[in-house]
Design a protein around this motif. Structure first.
Motif, PDB file in Angstrom:
ATOM      1  N   ASN A 276     -38.041   0.485  23.333  1.00 36.07           N
ATOM      2  CA  ASN A 276     -38.897   0.927  24.419  1.00 36.07           C
ATOM      3  C   ASN A 276     -38.981  -0.101  25.542  1.00 36.07           C
ATOM      4  OD1 ASN A 276     -39.729   3.406  23.264  1.00 36.07           O
ATOM      5  ND2 ASN A 276     -41.097   2.284  21.890  1.00 36.07           N
ATOM      6  N   LEU A 277     -38.428  -1.290  25.325  1.00 37.94           N
ATOM      7  CA  LEU A 277     -38.410  -2.318  26.346  1.00 37.94           C
ATOM      8  C   LEU A 277     -37.078  -2.297  27.071  1.00 37.94           C
ATOM      9  CD1 LEU A 277     -39.976  -5.272  24.339  1.00 37.94           C
ATOM     10  CD2 LEU A 277     -41.127  -3.701  25.874  1.00 37.94           C
ATOM     11  N   ASP A 278     -36.950  -3.115  28.110  1.00 38.17           N
ATOM     12  CA  ASP A 278     -35.679  -3.233  28.805  1.00 38.17           C
ATOM     13  C   ASP A 278     -34.640  -3.786  27.846  1.00 38.17           C
ATOM     14  OD1 ASP A 278     -36.793  -2.343  31.088  1.00 38.17           O
ATOM     15  OD2 ASP A 278     -37.063  -4.320  31.998  1.00 38.17           O
ATOM     16  N   ALA A 279     -33.545  -3.079  27.658  1.00 36.85           N
ATOM     17  CA  ALA A 279     -32.469  -3.573  26.804  1.00 36.85           C
ATOM     18  C   ALA A 279     -31.663  -4.615  27.559  1.00 36.85           C
ATOM     19  CB  ALA A 279     -31.557  -2.409  26.401  1.00 36.85           C
ATOM     20  N   PRO A 280     -31.137  -5.635  26.866  1.00 36.43           N
ATOM     21  CA  PRO A 280     -30.311  -6.638  27.535  1.00 36.43           C
ATOM     22  C   PRO A 280     -29.019  -6.015  28.042  1.00 36.43           C
ATOM     23  CG  PRO A 280     -30.259  -6.934  25.165  1.00 36.43           C
ATOM     24  CD  PRO A 280     -31.304  -5.918  25.439  1.00 36.43           C
ATOM     25  N   PRO A 281     -28.345  -6.651  28.986  1.00 36.45           N
ATOM     26  CA  PRO A 281     -27.166  -6.067  29.622  1.00 36.45           C
ATOM     27  C   PRO A 281     -26.100  -5.613  28.639  1.00 36.45           C
ATOM     28  CG  PRO A 281     -27.826  -8.076  30.752  1.00 36.45           C
ATOM     29  CD  PRO A 281     -28.672  -7.987  29.514  1.00 36.45           C
ATOM     30  N   GLU A 282     -25.878  -6.392  27.585  1.00 36.60           N
ATOM     31  CA  GLU A 282     -24.794  -6.039  26.675  1.00 36.60           C
ATOM     32  C   GLU A 282     -25.087  -4.765  25.896  1.00 36.60           C
ATOM     33  OE1 GLU A 282     -26.512  -8.769  26.670  1.00 36.60           O
ATOM     34  OE2 GLU A 282     -27.247  -9.353  24.674  1.00 36.60           O
TER      35      GLU A 282
ATOM     36  N   LYS B 171     -33.490  -3.288  36.719  1.00 38.28           N
ATOM     37  CA  LYS B 171     -33.789  -4.148  35.579  1.00 38.28           C
ATOM     38  C   LYS B 171     -33.841  -5.605  36.025  1.00 38.28           C
ATOM     39  CE  LYS B 171     -33.317  -0.413  33.073  1.00 38.28           C
ATOM     40  NZ  LYS B 171     -34.510   0.334  32.618  1.00 38.28           N
ATOM     41  N   VAL B 172     -34.564  -6.396  35.243  1.00 42.52           N
ATOM     42  CA  VAL B 172     -34.751  -7.799  35.599  1.00 42.52           C
ATOM     43  C   VAL B 172     -33.424  -8.532  35.741  1.00 42.52           C
ATOM     44  CG1 VAL B 172     -35.716  -9.992  34.819  1.00 42.52           C
ATOM     45  CG2 VAL B 172     -37.035  -7.892  34.532  1.00 42.52           C
ATOM     46  N   TRP B 173     -32.495  -8.276  34.847  1.00 44.35           N
ATOM     47  CA  TRP B 173     -31.227  -9.004  34.870  1.00 44.35           C
ATOM     48  C   TRP B 173     -30.253  -8.482  35.929  1.00 44.35           C
ATOM     49  CZ3 TRP B 173     -32.685  -5.620  31.020  1.00 44.35           C
ATOM     50  CH2 TRP B 173     -31.921  -4.455  30.909  1.00 44.35           C
ATOM     51  N   LEU B 174     -30.600  -7.336  36.536  1.00 46.08           N
ATOM     52  CA  LEU B 174     -29.733  -6.773  37.571  1.00 46.08           C
ATOM     53  C   LEU B 174     -30.190  -7.132  38.981  1.00 46.08           C
ATOM     54  CD1 LEU B 174     -29.158  -3.161  36.156  1.00 46.08           C
ATOM     55  CD2 LEU B 174     -27.604  -5.111  36.019  1.00 46.08           C
TER      56      LEU B 174
END
Length: 307
Positions: free
Chosen positions: A13-19, A51-54
């Motif tokens: 339910n959280l943001d999944a990591p990029p991979e 997303k945070v990592w994007l």
């Protein structure tokens, strides 16, 4: 202690990591391909792609809110794409705050669209991006709903004692001296609610979310330190920031609102301040038994939570 399987399900339910997320959801592309600047649902879907990592290291004037209101989704690292005409643009990993960079970015948001793209002449209004702050009754009802959802949880995070200090002179809106009630009240005041999917997964863990900035926090991260419901939002969250909406407004800032009284609330005040004003007004209108503390109780609460 939650089992690993429970944690894994809640993590979904959280943001999944990029991979773990190779592509944006195809259904998102299908549902946002139409230009509907009046649609809150479409706006929220576009916003959810940032997303945070994007999309990282950007000033507020290049926030996901600004991009989503112009019809863009985040299609990759430092990349936005129009949900309708599919034109895309890459930005530097860190956008400087110089005025020329700001103006160039604003112009690009408009000029990038193809000539026939309806987003070229349209943009989401303030009403789409923010809750209706002109309707105190609606703000109060939604606050009540969020509190009811939070009260279903087996436990609530310990709220940072500095949160009450941030409320300034309207600390008397806190409903009771009970720790659980205080936590639920403050979490709901700052727009935190229970992610519905997390309740279906387990009775041992849950996910808190702000639907305005789509920040999510798992309960397993709430045990090591107190949770500050104001400071935990994303820096561009329109629920907690006195942040202008229009791109050509040069006064965009992101700071924790200073403690204020609510005899006068600016129309540009953060939504949480309008909600606090409504809560305070309801208490002063005769409902003091349910919303205002007695003087002795208020002193007790403030001494307990503040240094």
């Amino acid at each position: 202690m939650m089992s690993q399987s429970v944690v894994d399900r809640l993590m979904s339910n959280l943001d999944a990591p990029p991979e773990l997320e190779s592509k944006q959801d195809e259904s998102l592309e299908n549902t946002t391909s139409t230009c509907r600047p009046w649609s809150v649902e479409d706006y929220q879907r576009r916003l959810s792609t940032f997303k945070v990592w994007l999309w990282f290291g950007k000033p507020l004037w290049a926030s996901p809110c600004q991009c989503a209101r112009h019809g863009y989704i985040c299609s990759g690292v430092d990349e936005i794409q129009c949900s309708t005409c599919k034109q895309s643009m890459r930005t530097p990993k860190v956008v400087t705050s110089r005025d020329e960079s700001k103006e160039d970015f604003y112009e690009s948001l408009k000029s990038l669209h193809l000539a026939y793209c309806p987003w070229k002449e349209n943009v989401c209004s303030r009403d789409v991006m923010l809750p209706d702050i002109t309707n105190p009754a609606a703000l109060l009802e939604k606050h009540k709903d969020r509190m009811a959802g939070l009260q279903q949880l087996p436990s609530l995070p310990t709220v940072d004692k500095n949160c009450i200090a941030d409320l300034g002179s309207i600390r008397n809106i806190i409903p009771s001296t009970d720790d659980r009630s205080i936590s639920a009240f403050l979490l709901a005041l700052f727009n935190w609610s229970v992610c519905p999917l997390s309740l279906k997964e387990s009775n041992d863990g849950y996910v808190l979310e702000c639907r305005q900035c789509q920040r999510r926090v798992g309960s397993w991260n709430l045990t090591s330190k107190p949770f500050h419901p104001l400071a935990e939002h994303r820096n561009y969250c329109l629920w907690v920031n006195q942040q202008p909406i229009d791109c050509d407004d040069a006064s965009v800032t992101s700071t924790t609102p200073a403690p204020i009284g609510f005899s006068q609330v600016s129309s540009r005040a953060a939504p949480w301040q309008h909600l606090a004003s409504a809560l305070s007004s309801r208490g002063s209108a005769g409902n003091t038994s349910s919303f205002a503390l007695k003087d002795a109780d208020l002193v007790s609460v403030v001494r307990k939570w503040l240094p």
